[in-house]
Design a protein around this motif. Structure first.
Motif, PDB file in Angstrom:
ATOM      1  N   TRP A  36      37.845  28.996   7.157  1.00 37.14           N
ATOM      2  CA  TRP A  36      37.462  29.922   6.094  1.00 37.14           C
ATOM      3  C   TRP A  36      36.401  29.274   5.206  1.00 37.14           C
ATOM      4  N   THR A  37      35.403  30.048   4.790  1.00 41.03           N
ATOM      5  CA  THR A  37      34.338  29.505   3.952  1.00 41.03           C
ATOM      6  C   THR A  37      34.725  29.553   2.478  1.00 41.03           C
ATOM      7  N   PRO A  38      34.115  28.693   1.655  1.00 38.76           N
ATOM      8  CA  PRO A  38      34.387  28.752   0.208  1.00 38.76           C
ATOM      9  C   PRO A  38      33.995  30.089  -0.404  1.00 38.76           C
ATOM     10  N   GLY A  69      38.579  31.682   0.831  1.00 41.30           N
ATOM     11  CA  GLY A  69      38.082  30.641  -0.065  1.00 41.30           C
ATOM     12  C   GLY A  69      38.150  31.047  -1.518  1.00 41.30           C
ATOM     13  N   GLN A  70      37.782  32.293  -1.802  1.00 37.07           N
ATOM     14  CA  GLN A  70      37.832  32.786  -3.173  1.00 37.07           C
ATOM     15  C   GLN A  70      39.277  32.963  -3.653  1.00 37.07           C
ATOM     16  N   MET A  71      40.164  33.293  -2.747  1.00 34.13           N
ATOM     17  CA  MET A  71      41.571  33.399  -3.107  1.00 34.13           C
ATOM     18  C   MET A  71      42.124  32.032  -3.513  1.00 34.13           C
ATOM     19  N   PHE A  72      41.776  30.999  -2.760  1.00 31.94           N
ATOM     20  CA  PHE A  72      42.215  29.647  -3.126  1.00 31.94           C
ATOM     21  C   PHE A  72      41.615  29.207  -4.458  1.00 31.94           C
ATOM     22  N   GLN A  73      40.369  29.585  -4.703  1.00 34.54           N
ATOM     23  CA  GLN A  73      39.747  29.250  -5.986  1.00 34.54           C
ATOM     24  C   GLN A  73      40.485  29.921  -7.132  1.00 34.54           C
ATOM     25  N   ALA A  74      40.892  31.170  -6.939  1.00 31.88           N
ATOM     26  CA  ALA A  74      41.630  31.890  -7.976  1.00 31.88           C
ATOM     27  C   ALA A  74      43.018  31.297  -8.198  1.00 31.88           C
ATOM     28  N   PRO A  98      40.931  22.708   0.835  1.00 27.93           N
ATOM     29  CA  PRO A  98      40.740  23.186   2.212  1.00 27.93           C
ATOM     30  C   PRO A  98      39.423  23.902   2.474  1.00 27.93           C
ATOM     31  N   PRO A  99      38.936  24.807   1.572  1.00 28.86           N
ATOM     32  CA  PRO A  99      37.734  25.567   1.919  1.00 28.86           C
ATOM     33  C   PRO A  99      36.464  24.737   2.086  1.00 28.86           C
ATOM     34  N   LEU A 100      36.483  23.463   1.685  1.00 23.49           N
ATOM     35  CA  LEU A 100      35.307  22.624   1.936  1.00 23.49           C
ATOM     36  C   LEU A 100      34.971  22.565   3.423  1.00 23.49           C
ATOM     37  N   TRP A 101      35.987  22.685   4.269  1.00 23.37           N
ATOM     38  CA  TRP A 101      35.768  22.680   5.716  1.00 23.37           C
ATOM     39  C   TRP A 101      34.951  23.887   6.177  1.00 23.37           C
ATOM     40  N   TYR A 133      34.193  33.350   7.887  1.00 24.93           N
ATOM     41  CA  TYR A 133      34.601  32.056   8.405  1.00 24.93           C
ATOM     42  C   TYR A 133      33.394  31.361   9.049  1.00 24.93           C
ATOM     43  N   LEU A 134      33.512  30.061   9.192  1.00 27.84           N
ATOM     44  CA  LEU A 134      32.511  29.222   9.833  1.00 27.84           C
ATOM     45  C   LEU A 134      33.023  28.791  11.203  1.00 27.84           C
TER      46      LEU A 134
END
Length: 282
Positions: A157-159, A164-169, A184-187, A274-275
């Motif tokens: 998953w991308t940042p 990624g945005q969910m993890f940031q929130a 994790p989203p750094l990957w 995703y990447l």
């Protein structure tokens, strides 16, 4: 040829306890349902990107319930599916049996893989290794077990995307990460992954794609689903409830979910970015 050294262990961090908590987190809720309902298609995308063929030896790192491992086995590859959480491996075994394919399931830590140097033709991970807390150690281990000329592949998953945005929130409401753990989203950032791999790989290719999700009618349904089924969200809510901030967490996540839920051809639709990145072991 120089290699990227394994990242040092952060002083004061009890990694045994950290890994126990990770196992419990992914066993919480119903991650197998998340795979069945939502993310099964990305496993096939990664298998395609890695060019999996019959007879290849393949390691799926942080395999979960095998959304990439099982399609690789369907193609005739000799697959080892490894994961830190035994409950996920057990569900993966059942799914593989339902699909009539054979592969080996192994409880294993992505940061300390119990395999020989150069043992596999391919090592890949579908939205799995990104959750190992020490990214450099996990990347080092994946590369170590790939033979020279073999294939490295990740789908993360991308940042900038929905997950990624969910993890940031969730971050302000989650327990403090242990020293030495990375988000994790750094990957999902190709430059970051290439830095992890260094000059130990060649022929790096990557592409951002979108998983189309039509499972939800409203943002409230998305929130309820993740609160009920997704381990990282469940753990974050437990902490938020202990701090009296669960309502604020609801609001933060609903804002992200509303931003990513649109109507396409009359149907509520989400696009989760995703990447996909592959490389050859030098």
């Amino acid at each position: 040829m120089s290699t990227t050294p394994t990242a040092p262990v952060a002083a004061g961090t009890d990694w045994v306890t950290v890994k126990q908590k990770h196992r419990a987190m992914w066993a919480a809720g119903d991650y197998p349902a998340v795979v069945r309902d939502l993310i099964t298609p990305v496993g096939e995308v990664l298998v395609d990107a890695c060019g999996i063929e019959a007879g290849q030896s393949v390691l799926d790192v942080a395999a979960g319930t095998g959304n990439a491992a099982i399609p690789a086995a369907v193609r005739g590859a000799k697959v080892v599916a490894s994961d830190l959480t035994p409950e996920l491996c057990a569900e993966g075994m059942r799914e593989a049996h339902r699909r009539g394919v054979e592969l080996y399931w192994h409880d294993a830590d992505a940061e300390d893989l119990p395999y020989d140097d150069g043992e596999f033709d391919v090592a890949f991970s579908s939205v799995g290794v990104m959750f190992a807390p020490r990214h450099q150690r996990a990347a080092d281990e994946m590369l170590r077990v790939i033979r020279p000329g073999g294939t490295f592949g990740v789908l993360n998953w991308t940042p900038e995307g929905f997950i990624g945005q969910m993890f940031q929130a969730m971050k302000p409401f989650a327990p403090v990460a242990p020293a030495g753990a990375m988000p994790p989203p750094l990957w999902g950032d190709p430059a970051y992954v290439e830095k992890l791999l260094g000059d130990r790989v060649e022929s790096v290719t990557w592409e951002r794609q979108q998983l189309v999700v039509t499972h939800f009618a409203t943002a409230a349904e998305v929130l309820d689903y993740f609160k009920r089924s997704y381990g990282p969200t469940i753990v974050t809510y437990r902490h938020a409830e202990s701090q009296g901030t669960a309502a604020e967490l609801d609001a933060a996540l609903l804002a992200v979910m509303n931003d990513h839920l649109t109507v396409v051809d009359g149907r509520p639709t989400m696009h989760w970015e995703y990447l996909v990145l592959t490389a050859k072991r030098a």
